[in-house]
Design an enzyme around this catalytic site. Structure first.
Site, PDB file in Angstrom:
ATOM      1  N   ARG A   3     -38.429  50.710 -15.191  1.00 22.84           N
ATOM      2  CA  ARG A   3     -39.725  51.347 -14.937  1.00 22.84           C
ATOM      3  C   ARG A   3     -39.752  52.786 -15.431  1.00 22.84           C
ATOM      4  O   ARG A   3     -40.779  53.261 -15.952  1.00 22.84           O
ATOM      5  CB  ARG A   3     -39.995  51.275 -13.424  1.00 22.84           C
ATOM      6  CG  ARG A   3     -41.378  51.715 -12.989  1.00 22.84           C
ATOM      7  CD  ARG A   3     -41.642  51.254 -11.548  1.00 22.84           C
ATOM      8  NE  ARG A   3     -42.666  52.068 -10.925  1.00 22.84           N
ATOM      9  CZ  ARG A   3     -42.448  52.896  -9.910  1.00 22.84           C
ATOM     10  NH1 ARG A   3     -41.232  53.014  -9.388  1.00 22.84           N
ATOM     11  NH2 ARG A   3     -43.437  53.597  -9.398  1.00 22.84           N
ATOM     12  N   HIS A   7     -42.577  53.880 -18.062  1.00 19.96           N
ATOM     13  CA  HIS A   7     -43.631  54.814 -17.671  1.00 19.96           C
ATOM     14  C   HIS A   7     -43.594  56.091 -18.501  1.00 19.96           C
ATOM     15  O   HIS A   7     -44.631  56.759 -18.634  1.00 19.96           O
ATOM     16  CB  HIS A   7     -43.535  55.126 -16.174  1.00 19.96           C
ATOM     17  CG  HIS A   7     -44.058  54.027 -15.304  1.00 19.96           C
ATOM     18  ND1 HIS A   7     -44.590  54.230 -14.045  1.00 19.96           N
ATOM     19  CD2 HIS A   7     -44.146  52.684 -15.524  1.00 19.96           C
ATOM     20  CE1 HIS A   7     -44.982  53.075 -13.536  1.00 19.96           C
ATOM     21  NE2 HIS A   7     -44.699  52.121 -14.410  1.00 19.96           N
ATOM     22  N   HIS A 136     -41.021  41.761 -14.617  1.00 18.75           N
ATOM     23  CA  HIS A 136     -41.164  41.727 -13.165  1.00 18.75           C
ATOM     24  C   HIS A 136     -40.188  40.746 -12.522  1.00 18.75           C
ATOM     25  O   HIS A 136     -40.147  40.638 -11.296  1.00 18.75           O
ATOM     26  CB  HIS A 136     -42.601  41.360 -12.776  1.00 18.75           C
ATOM     27  CG  HIS A 136     -43.526  42.531 -12.725  1.00 18.75           C
ATOM     28  ND1 HIS A 136     -44.885  42.419 -12.847  1.00 18.75           N
ATOM     29  CD2 HIS A 136     -43.283  43.854 -12.575  1.00 18.75           C
ATOM     30  CE1 HIS A 136     -45.453  43.613 -12.781  1.00 18.75           C
ATOM     31  NE2 HIS A 136     -44.495  44.503 -12.626  1.00 18.75           N
ATOM     32  N   TRP A 168     -40.621  39.699  -6.908  1.00 25.17           N
ATOM     33  CA  TRP A 168     -41.374  38.656  -7.600  1.00 25.17           C
ATOM     34  C   TRP A 168     -40.553  37.370  -7.722  1.00 25.17           C
ATOM     35  O   TRP A 168     -41.108  36.303  -7.885  1.00 25.17           O
ATOM     36  CB  TRP A 168     -41.755  39.125  -9.000  1.00 25.17           C
ATOM     37  CG  TRP A 168     -42.865  40.134  -9.077  1.00 25.17           C
ATOM     38  CD1 TRP A 168     -44.190  39.879  -9.333  1.00 25.17           C
ATOM     39  CD2 TRP A 168     -42.750  41.555  -8.930  1.00 25.17           C
ATOM     40  NE1 TRP A 168     -44.899  41.066  -9.344  1.00 25.17           N
ATOM     41  CE2 TRP A 168     -44.044  42.105  -9.114  1.00 25.17           C
ATOM     42  CE3 TRP A 168     -41.687  42.421  -8.672  1.00 25.17           C
ATOM     43  CZ2 TRP A 168     -44.295  43.474  -9.032  1.00 25.17           C
ATOM     44  CZ3 TRP A 168     -41.931  43.784  -8.584  1.00 25.17           C
ATOM     45  CH2 TRP A 168     -43.227  44.299  -8.765  1.00 25.17           C
ATOM     46  N   ASP A 197     -50.471  39.722 -12.192  1.00 23.65           N
ATOM     47  CA  ASP A 197     -49.536  38.624 -12.446  1.00 23.65           C
ATOM     48  C   ASP A 197     -50.294  37.304 -12.560  1.00 23.65           C
ATOM     49  O   ASP A 197     -50.086  36.522 -13.494  1.00 23.65           O
ATOM     50  CB  ASP A 197     -48.508  38.510 -11.314  1.00 23.65           C
ATOM     51  CG  ASP A 197     -47.638  39.745 -11.170  1.00 23.65           C
ATOM     52  OD1 ASP A 197     -47.223  40.294 -12.206  1.00 23.65           O
ATOM     53  OD2 ASP A 197     -47.376  40.157 -10.023  1.00 23.65           O
TER      54      ASP A 197
END
Length: 317
Positions: A3, A7, A136, A168, A197
């Site tokens: 992440r 990002h 994910h 997830w 999703d």
């Protein structure tokens, strides 16, 4: 770590040419003003893990470290090898951070259109959107950070790491295609399904790729590796411009196969000294230019061995 790299790169705007105004992988996420963006909640913990490496190797930029950490995390979790390059230049100050609102939201009114709005702005397409969503398969969502997910589930209550959050997938530290299979089946209430999703199996264009990846992990790995590498380069300014490869393959290239013709003397004649040496060897075993040796298999073998020895010596010199 995944992440963190995403990002930093995901603020890129293909419609802006100037660096660093265009956003992207430029290390701006290290500054507090950007870390405080709502979409970046919790990433300060990743930065704290990166900082000691930056202190030890100050010549490496934050932009490169963020992307290196992201790609390494995927590979260490069992995912594909990402074809990365390095040499990204860092922005110099917090005034160069992008404005808030560049990253995707988990629960927009029109999830599929929102994904396209954000990722098309970066120059990515539907296949890349679905492939990247497959990451994910790693990690958890924490309600205190994103507002989504349960405080804990049977899969996250014991960690590893800080316990809690909602994942997830069941094995949320293993990179595979289980995200697509679990989203498709929706049979486990302890597994998270965000509106973005669910959109992967509801939108006709997205569904083509989501169905494919649910059935074919190898295809998912291939497309994911390409999309991840593309994302990691978005908006980056490289020095040198072509970037730097640090793959093991680049350090130790495959040896060139031996081709005898490349080392032969072609049509060149032997030197006079070599002719004399061969003549002496021949005469030492009873031969002469005017009187060839009688056929003798043993002597013929000895001559071949002597010739090979001389040739070896020549090649060595």
């Amino acid at each position: 770590m995944v992440r963190l790299g995403w990002h930093d790169a995901g603020t890129y705007d293909k419609n802006i040419e100037e660096w660093p105004q265009r956003g992207g992988a430029n290390g701006s996420l290290r500054f507090e003003v950007e870390l405080k963006h709502a979409a970046n909640a919790g990433l300060v913990n990743a930065l704290k893990l990166i900082q000691p490496i930056k202190d030890k190797y100050p010549g490496v930029t934050y932009a490169d470290l963020f992307q290196l950490a992201s790609a390494t995390a995927i590979e260490e979790a069992g995912g594909p090898k990402i074809p990365m390059k390095y040499g990204r230049v860092d922005v110099s100050g917090p005034e160069q951070c992008p404005p808030e609102g560049k990253l995707p939201d988990a629960g927009p009114p029109s999830p599929a259109q929102h994904l396209r709005d954000v990722f098309y702005r970066m120059g990515l397409n539907d296949k890349e959107i679905v492939a990247l969503s497959g990451a994910h398969t790693l990690g958890r969502s924490r309600p205190e950070r994103s507002g989504w997910g349960k405080p804990e589930t049977k899969y996250t209550k014991d960690g590893p790491g800080a316990p809690g959050g909602q994942s997830w997938t069941v094995q949320w530290l293993k990179f595979d295609n289980s995200y697509f299979r679990d989203i498709k089946e929706k049979i486990d209430e302890d597994l998270l399904v965000l509106p973005t999703d669910a959109a992967l199996f509801e939108d006709p264009s997205f569904k083509v790729y989501a169905e494919k990846y649910a059935e074919d992990q190898e295809a998912f790995f291939k497309d994911y590796a390409e999309a991840h590498a593309k994302l990691s380069n978005l908006g980056a300014l490289f020095d040198p411009p072509e970037g730097i490869s640090i793959d093991d393959e680049a350090k130790a290239p495959t040896p060139e196969p031996f081709i005898a013709a490349k080392y032969s003397s072609g049509e060149k004649e032997l030197s006079n000294s070599m002719k004399q040496r061969l003549r002496a060897e021949y005469e030492a075993i009873g031969g002469s230019p005017d009187k060839p040796l009688k056929s003798n298999y043993f002597l013929n073998i000895m001559l071949v061995i002597a010739g090979l020895a001389i040739l070896t010596s020549l090649l060595g010199n």
